[in-house]
Design a protein around this motif. Sequence first.
Motif, PDB file in Angstrom:
ATOM      1  N   UNK A 125      37.270  39.745  46.838  1.00 63.19           N
ATOM      2  CA  UNK A 125      38.575  40.312  47.209  1.00 63.19           C
ATOM      3  C   UNK A 125      39.694  39.742  46.335  1.00 63.19           C
ATOM      4  N   UNK A 126      39.662  38.436  46.119  1.00 62.02           N
ATOM      5  CA  UNK A 126      40.699  37.804  45.291  1.00 62.02           C
ATOM      6  C   UNK A 126      40.625  38.291  43.853  1.00 62.02           C
ATOM      7  N   UNK A 127      39.426  38.566  43.408  1.00 64.00           N
ATOM      8  CA  UNK A 127      39.249  39.099  42.049  1.00 64.00           C
ATOM      9  C   UNK A 127      39.993  40.421  41.897  1.00 64.00           C
ATOM     10  N   UNK A 128      39.949  41.268  42.912  1.00 64.53           N
ATOM     11  CA  UNK A 128      40.652  42.547  42.884  1.00 64.53           C
ATOM     12  C   UNK A 128      42.164  42.364  43.030  1.00 64.53           C
ATOM     13  N   UNK A 129      42.549  41.442  43.886  1.00 64.83           N
ATOM     14  CA  UNK A 129      43.974  41.205  44.127  1.00 64.83           C
ATOM     15  C   UNK A 129      44.663  40.630  42.895  1.00 64.83           C
ATOM     16  N   UNK A 130      43.938  39.891  42.097  1.00 66.79           N
ATOM     17  CA  UNK A 130      44.531  39.197  40.951  1.00 66.79           C
ATOM     18  C   UNK A 130      44.180  39.870  39.626  1.00 66.79           C
ATOM     19  N   UNK A 131      44.080  41.176  39.654  1.00 65.92           N
ATOM     20  CA  UNK A 131      43.695  41.906  38.449  1.00 65.92           C
ATOM     21  C   UNK A 131      44.871  42.192  37.523  1.00 65.92           C
ATOM     22  N   UNK A 132      46.089  41.989  37.988  1.00 67.72           N
ATOM     23  CA  UNK A 132      47.260  42.358  37.178  1.00 67.72           C
ATOM     24  C   UNK A 132      47.412  41.455  35.955  1.00 67.72           C
ATOM     25  N   UNK A 133      47.348  40.154  36.158  1.00 65.89           N
ATOM     26  CA  UNK A 133      47.513  39.211  35.042  1.00 65.89           C
ATOM     27  C   UNK A 133      46.174  38.839  34.442  1.00 65.89           C
ATOM     28  N   UNK A 175      39.660  38.140  24.556  1.00 61.51           N
ATOM     29  CA  UNK A 175      38.990  39.433  24.491  1.00 61.51           C
ATOM     30  C   UNK A 175      39.745  40.482  25.303  1.00 61.51           C
ATOM     31  N   UNK A 176      40.169  40.105  26.496  1.00 57.89           N
ATOM     32  CA  UNK A 176      40.869  41.068  27.352  1.00 57.89           C
ATOM     33  C   UNK A 176      42.232  41.440  26.780  1.00 57.89           C
ATOM     34  N   UNK A 184      39.365  47.040  36.201  1.00 60.73           N
ATOM     35  CA  UNK A 184      39.210  48.442  36.592  1.00 60.73           C
ATOM     36  C   UNK A 184      38.412  48.557  37.888  1.00 60.73           C
ATOM     37  N   UNK A 185      38.509  49.711  38.514  1.00 62.58           N
ATOM     38  CA  UNK A 185      37.747  49.957  39.738  1.00 62.58           C
ATOM     39  C   UNK A 185      36.243  49.934  39.448  1.00 62.58           C
ATOM     40  N   UNK A 186      35.868  50.485  38.308  1.00 66.26           N
ATOM     41  CA  UNK A 186      34.449  50.506  37.948  1.00 66.26           C
ATOM     42  C   UNK A 186      33.907  49.089  37.794  1.00 66.26           C
ATOM     43  N   UNK A 187      34.678  48.224  37.152  1.00 62.91           N
ATOM     44  CA  UNK A 187      34.262  46.840  36.965  1.00 62.91           C
ATOM     45  C   UNK A 187      34.159  46.126  38.309  1.00 62.91           C
ATOM     46  N   UNK A 188      35.124  46.359  39.184  1.00 60.74           N
ATOM     47  CA  UNK A 188      35.090  45.751  40.515  1.00 60.74           C
ATOM     48  C   UNK A 188      33.876  46.250  41.305  1.00 60.74           C
TER      49      UNK A 188
END
Length: 222
Positions: A125-133, A175-176, A184-188
């Motif tokens: 969940x935190x991985x998705x929440x912190x996807x902006x930076x 790299x990113x 991305x949603x696919x990655x999540x």
Amino acid sequence: MAQVQRTPLADQAAELLLERIRSGEWELGEKLPGETTLAPQLGVGRSTVREAIRQLAGRGVLSSRQGAGVFVTALDVREDWDQVLARADIIAVIEARIAIETEAAGLAASRRTPRDLHAIRRALDLRWQRRAGIEEHVDADTAFHRAIVAAAHNPILLELFDGFTPRLRQAMIDMLRIRDAHGSEADQHVHANLADAIAQRDAIAASAQSRTHLSSLADALR
């Protein structure tokens, strides 16, 4: 004014012994000659030989066995782990991660506890929440993968994973930034599937998904 320091005799003797081991004079597991034989060969006293052996034992090259003698346990000194990682190509680091995390994912599916699963779900969940930076996303992604390795309940695998983290972090950030695409949603969804396989105790699927994901990461860096 700095002065030239004389190298202690024991240090010199240890280096001479190490060079002889490196040259193949003694094979792995072979017993060394006794102190009375080595001392005149090295041109030092028996006490110096004992200290040289003690040094090489501390470096993992020799092992003293009570009543049996001194045996060769490695053909060279183990290199510092941080130095190895610093020199390693990032692809080599990821390939090593594949070996570690593929096994860890399978073990996690078999051994995970409810607490482990909660930690994995929370990290997901935190991985998705912190996807902006980018940096925050990389750290959250690392935390998710670490939670899986921790769920394997193998301290050696966890220690190895933690050793890779500093070496891998900056490469992932770089790299990113170049790709300008992350979280991305696919990655999540890929990561969610891995968590689900562990939740379902499907060791084969967990290992396969971990390998596929990390292999795609290595491909992206090539």
